[in-house]
Design an enzyme around this catalytic site. Structure first.
Site, PDB file in Angstrom:
ATOM      1  N   HIS A  17       2.494   1.169   9.350  1.00 29.08           N
ATOM      2  CA  HIS A  17       1.357  -0.173   8.752  1.00 29.08           C
ATOM      3  C   HIS A  17       2.706  -1.367   9.042  1.00 29.08           C
ATOM      4  O   HIS A  17       3.484  -1.902   9.216  1.00 29.08           O
ATOM      5  CB  HIS A  17       2.234  -0.498   7.451  1.00 29.08           C
ATOM      6  CG  HIS A  17       1.393  -1.673   6.116  1.00 29.08           C
ATOM      7  ND1 HIS A  17       2.291  -1.778   5.700  1.00 29.08           N
ATOM      8  CD2 HIS A  17       1.310  -2.340   7.045  1.00 29.08           C
ATOM      9  CE1 HIS A  17       1.176  -2.993   4.787  1.00 29.08           C
ATOM     10  NE2 HIS A  17       1.155  -3.408   5.651  1.00 29.08           N
ATOM     11  N   HIS A  19       0.241  -4.940  11.639  1.00 28.45           N
ATOM     12  CA  HIS A  19      -0.576  -5.176  12.536  1.00 28.45           C
ATOM     13  C   HIS A  19      -0.216  -5.542  13.713  1.00 28.45           C
ATOM     14  O   HIS A  19       0.270  -6.055  14.171  1.00 28.45           O
ATOM     15  CB  HIS A  19      -1.309  -6.021  11.184  1.00 28.45           C
ATOM     16  CG  HIS A  19      -1.098  -6.247   9.694  1.00 28.45           C
ATOM     17  ND1 HIS A  19      -1.982  -5.665   9.434  1.00 28.45           N
ATOM     18  CD2 HIS A  19      -0.288  -5.745   8.575  1.00 28.45           C
ATOM     19  CE1 HIS A  19      -2.487  -5.272   8.237  1.00 28.45           C
ATOM     20  NE2 HIS A  19      -1.196  -5.432   7.760  1.00 28.45           N
ATOM     21  N   HIS A 197      -4.423  -1.427   1.339  1.00 36.05           N
ATOM     22  CA  HIS A 197      -3.474  -2.068   1.575  1.00 36.05           C
ATOM     23  C   HIS A 197      -3.666  -2.654  -0.219  1.00 36.05           C
ATOM     24  O   HIS A 197      -5.183  -2.657  -0.463  1.00 36.05           O
ATOM     25  CB  HIS A 197      -3.146  -3.861   1.828  1.00 36.05           C
ATOM     26  CG  HIS A 197      -2.790  -4.322   3.027  1.00 36.05           C
ATOM     27  ND1 HIS A 197      -3.301  -3.083   4.117  1.00 36.05           N
ATOM     28  CD2 HIS A 197      -2.100  -4.380   3.342  1.00 36.05           C
ATOM     29  CE1 HIS A 197      -2.843  -3.786   5.032  1.00 36.05           C
ATOM     30  NE2 HIS A 197      -1.182  -4.869   4.870  1.00 36.05           N
ATOM     31  N   GLU A 200       0.360  -5.072  -3.214  1.00 38.39           N
ATOM     32  CA  GLU A 200       1.462  -6.087  -2.788  1.00 38.39           C
ATOM     33  C   GLU A 200       1.709  -7.236  -3.765  1.00 38.39           C
ATOM     34  O   GLU A 200       2.881  -6.892  -4.109  1.00 38.39           O
ATOM     35  CB  GLU A 200       0.912  -6.341  -1.585  1.00 38.39           C
ATOM     36  CG  GLU A 200       2.496  -7.359  -0.254  1.00 38.39           C
ATOM     37  CD  GLU A 200       1.543  -7.777   0.467  1.00 38.39           C
ATOM     38  OE1 GLU A 200       0.086  -7.908   1.185  1.00 38.39           O
ATOM     39  OE2 GLU A 200       2.295  -8.184   1.713  1.00 38.39           O
ATOM     40  N   ASP A 278       5.284  -3.887   9.284  1.00 38.15           N
ATOM     41  CA  ASP A 278       3.845  -4.985   8.492  1.00 38.15           C
ATOM     42  C   ASP A 278       3.511  -6.216  10.044  1.00 38.15           C
ATOM     43  O   ASP A 278       2.580  -5.500  10.436  1.00 38.15           O
ATOM     44  CB  ASP A 278       4.934  -5.740   7.282  1.00 38.15           C
ATOM     45  CG  ASP A 278       3.068  -5.710   6.602  1.00 38.15           C
ATOM     46  OD1 ASP A 278       2.405  -5.819   7.144  1.00 38.15           O
ATOM     47  OD2 ASP A 278       3.180  -7.011   6.069  1.00 38.15           O
ATOM     48  N   ASP A 279       4.524  -7.185   9.627  1.00 42.81           N
ATOM     49  CA  ASP A 279       3.956  -8.336  11.357  1.00 42.81           C
ATOM     50  C   ASP A 279       5.077  -8.877  11.515  1.00 42.81           C
ATOM     51  O   ASP A 279       6.131 -10.109  11.079  1.00 42.81           O
ATOM     52  CB  ASP A 279       2.841  -9.269  10.066  1.00 42.81           C
ATOM     53  CG  ASP A 279       2.024  -8.987   9.399  1.00 42.81           C
ATOM     54  OD1 ASP A 279       1.412  -9.148  10.277  1.00 42.81           O
ATOM     55  OD2 ASP A 279       2.228  -8.914   8.529  1.00 42.81           O
TER      56      ASP A 279
END
Ligand code: ADE
Ligand code: ZN
Length: 338
Positions: A17, A19, A197, A200, A278-279
């Site tokens: 996961h 991006h 997703h 969250e 994630d990011d």
């Protein structure tokens, strides 16, 4: 303890996961903005860094989408992915399943072939250059709605051999999974893996819909599953992976601080949890930074770290033979330290 607090030889990990656009570090953002003559609100690195503070998912997405304007050429996408893969390899990542958001790139005037060619140029040789097996998962942006999602998926099918799955991201509350069923049905018929997703910021009902209506194989985030005991029973019984992102959850105020994260309870309930960044450029770190925070602030022990590493490999969409090799490495490391 099985391992030293900062293992010299990290365990093989799958990152499931992340991006790719969320690995755009401020330095690269400035460099690409200059190279491509894209104007930014500020060109000062420290001022830019100061903007990386968020109240919630939407406040992050505003900056994330704005920053994507600097990505213009195949070379930009290749450099972005190279930088992530090089850094991820240092964190012990041997397998990366990487999200990308084609709808925003298209809106910025970047055709799909530029995005696919640029990313593939990096990913296709990642095994030789970085020791990372990597594939792409195309995400549809839920705030743009199901019709737009179907359009971009159909357009992307021209590049069907360049991605392995379909995901769904962006603003969650108010954009439930169920209306995207036709898009997921198309992807299933194409043999794509399915993830979404859910849970969250929105509640357990979104996770139920992702499972029962979309038929996903993994849930991205899923931290709010704990609010529904019947859902927890289902996720445990079927060992459906939840790709949890601890530093992201703190940055976006899903939890006030890492010490309040429900990860230990999730693990204790028998959920199939994996750890992810994630990011990473926006949320304070890569996969090793997430594990360091879990060790330091949540007291996660090395046996649990090894279990999380195993989960990540098992939950990945890599070929079974490749997974067996990494699982054997983890088992050997555990045996050596037992
Ligand atoms: N896009 C990039 N990061 C995201 C996240 N954490 N949630 C939803 N959409 C995203
Ligand atoms: Zn995400």
């Amino acid at each position: 303890m099985f391992f030293s607090p900062a293992p010299a030889q990290p365990l093989p990990l799958a990152e499931l996961h992340m991006h790719i656009e969320g690995s755009l570090e401020p330095e690269m953002l400035l460099r690409l903005a200059r190279r491509n003559a894209v104007s930014l609100p500020t060109e000062d690195l420290e001022t830019l860094r100061g903007r990386y503070k968020f109240d919630d998912l939407q406040s992050f997405l505003n900056l994330y989408y704005e920053s994507m304007r600097v990505l213009r050429t195949e070379r930009d996408y290749t450099e972005l992915a190279d930088a992530y893969l090089e850094r991820a390899a240092r964190a012990g990542v041997v397998r990366a399943e990487i999200f990308f958001d084609p709808q925003t790139h298209l809106e910025n005037g970047i055709p799909l072939d530029v995005v696919f060619n640029g990313l593939s140029a990096s990913l296709d040789s990642a095994r030789e250059r970085f020791g990372v097996s990597a594939d792409l998962i195309l995400c549809v942006e839920r705030h743009r709605g199901p019709e737009a999602a179907e359009r971009v998926l159909r357009e992307a099918l021209e590049f069907r051999d360049r991605f392995i799955g379909l995901g769904m991201d962006s603003a969650e509350v108010g954009y439930p999974p169920a209306p995207f069923k036709p898009v997921y049905d198309i992807a299933r018929a194409e043999g794509l893996h399915l993830v979404a997703h859910a849970g969250e910021e929105a509640g357990p009902d979104y996770i139920w819909q992702a499972l029962d209506v979309l038929g996903v194989e993994r849930i991205d985030h899923g931290v709010r599953a704990l609010e529904d005991p019947a859902l927890v029973d289902r996720l445990v019984a079927e060992q459906i992976p939840l790709t949890v992102c601890p530093l992201s959850n703190v940055s976006l105020k899903v939890f006030r601080e890492l010490g309040h994260h429900t990860l230990p309870e999730m693990i204790g309930r028998g959920l199939m949890v994996t750890i992810n960044s994630d990011d990473p450029a926006y949320f304070g770190g890569y996969l090793d930074d997430n594990f360091a925070a879990l060790r330091g602030e949540l007291g996660i022990d090395e046996e649990t770290v090894a279990r999380l590493a195993e989960n990540s490999i098992r939950a990945s969409f890599a070929p079974e033979a490749e997974k067996a090799g990494w699982l054997a490495q983890i088992a050997a490391a555990r045996g050596a330290d037992a």
